[in-house]
Design an enzyme around this catalytic site. Structure first.
Site, mmCIF file in Angstrom:
data_model
loop_
_atom_site.group_PDB
_atom_site.id
_atom_site.type_symbol
_atom_site.label_atom_id
_atom_site.label_comp_id
_atom_site.label_asym_id
_atom_site.label_seq_id
_atom_site.Cartn_x
_atom_site.Cartn_y
_atom_site.Cartn_z
ATOM 1 N N SER A 58 -51.535 29.648 15.272
ATOM 2 C CA SER A 58 -51.731 31.070 15.018
ATOM 3 C C SER A 58 -52.516 31.663 16.165
ATOM 4 C CB SER A 58 -52.497 31.267 13.703
ATOM 5 O OG SER A 58 -52.928 32.610 13.564
ATOM 6 N N TYR A 69 -60.119 28.566 8.884
ATOM 7 C CA TYR A 69 -58.717 28.665 9.303
ATOM 8 C C TYR A 69 -58.594 28.836 10.811
ATOM 9 C CZ TYR A 69 -53.887 30.189 9.647
ATOM 10 O OH TYR A 69 -52.564 30.287 10.004
#
Length: 253
Positions: A146, A169
């Site tokens: 990401s 994350y």
């Protein structure tokens, strides 16, 4: 159905839904036999049934990336049935509810839980399946990452997602990028290519479907440089390795 991947075997983790399912569908539509990696065998079978309905060769593999026993079992099953693996897409990932706090307030257990799936799971699956990828004439590994894992972009106050400071994350995806670079260096003299892919802000259950991209856009070529996941899974022999890409090209580390 295009058959440019005929004879290839592809395993996608977390493939019973979302981007993972779409990657499986796209690879299968090009002729690959796709192995639907899923923690829940029932949900995996439901996804495989849908793929088979579209005349895609699909099988279900029970695989929990945080459970070494299922990883080892999956590797043995693939070796027994196919003798090799051509494509591995490490797609499975999580965002914990406890991660939606200011970084200093995130509980250590949230960090551990996130890393167990997003980092240790990626490494454990890759390590277990690397011997089978080495039996392929052109093994390909794609790690779903990401832009939130980009230290460069996280340091930029003008970054589109500058407000998304999810400690567990974001840092887990930074770690995935590091694993990608280091494994690429180790494998540089082999036919295997490994890269990290940013599918963009895609609407999936991991973000309560807030993303503005569809899973189709998150998985497949959309023109130009093409979205990374399927493109990187099907790189030619002279393709890149050890990089981080989205549909516009290179993503900064």
């Amino acid at each position: 159905m295009s058959e440019d991947l005929k004879g290839k075997v592809a395993l996608i983790t977390g493939a019973n839904k979302g981007i993972g399912y779409e990657i499986a569908r796209q690879l299968g539509s090009r002729g690959a036999t796709v192995l639907v990696g899923a923690r829940d065998i029932r949900r995996g079978e439901e996804a495989a049934d849908k793929l088979r309905f579209s005349e895609i060769h699909a099988r279900t593999i029970q695989l929990d990336v945080s459970d070494q026993k299922t990883i080892d079992s999956a590797a043995k099953q693939i070796e027994s049935e196919f003798g090799k693996l051509d494509i591995l897409v490490n797609n499975a990932g999580i965002i914990s509810d406890g991660d939606r706090l200011p970084p200093s307030q995130v509980d250590i257990e949230t960090l551990r839980h996130t890393y167990e799936t997003n980092v240790f799971g990626v490494f454990a699956v890759t390590k277990a399946l690397l011997p089978l990828l080495k039996k392929s004439k052109a093994g390909r590994i794609v790690n779903l990452s990401s832009s939130l894992g980009s230290l460069t972009q996280n340091s930029d106050p003008n970054y589109e997602f500058a407000d998304f400071k999810l400690l567990a994350y974001n840092s887990s995806k930074t770690a995935v990028n590091a694993i990608t670079v280091l494994l690429a260096a180790e494998l540089k003299d082999t036919p295997i290519k490994i890269n990290a892919a940013d599918p963009g802000f895609t609407a999936t259950d991991i973000n309560q479907y807030q993303g503005y991209r569809t899973v189709e856009q998150g998985a497949i070529p959309t023109g130009g440089y093409a979205n990374a996941a399927v493109r990187l899974a099907t790189l030619p022999d002279d393709g890149s390795s050890g990089g981080f890409f989205d549909e516009n090209g290179v993503v900064p580390w």
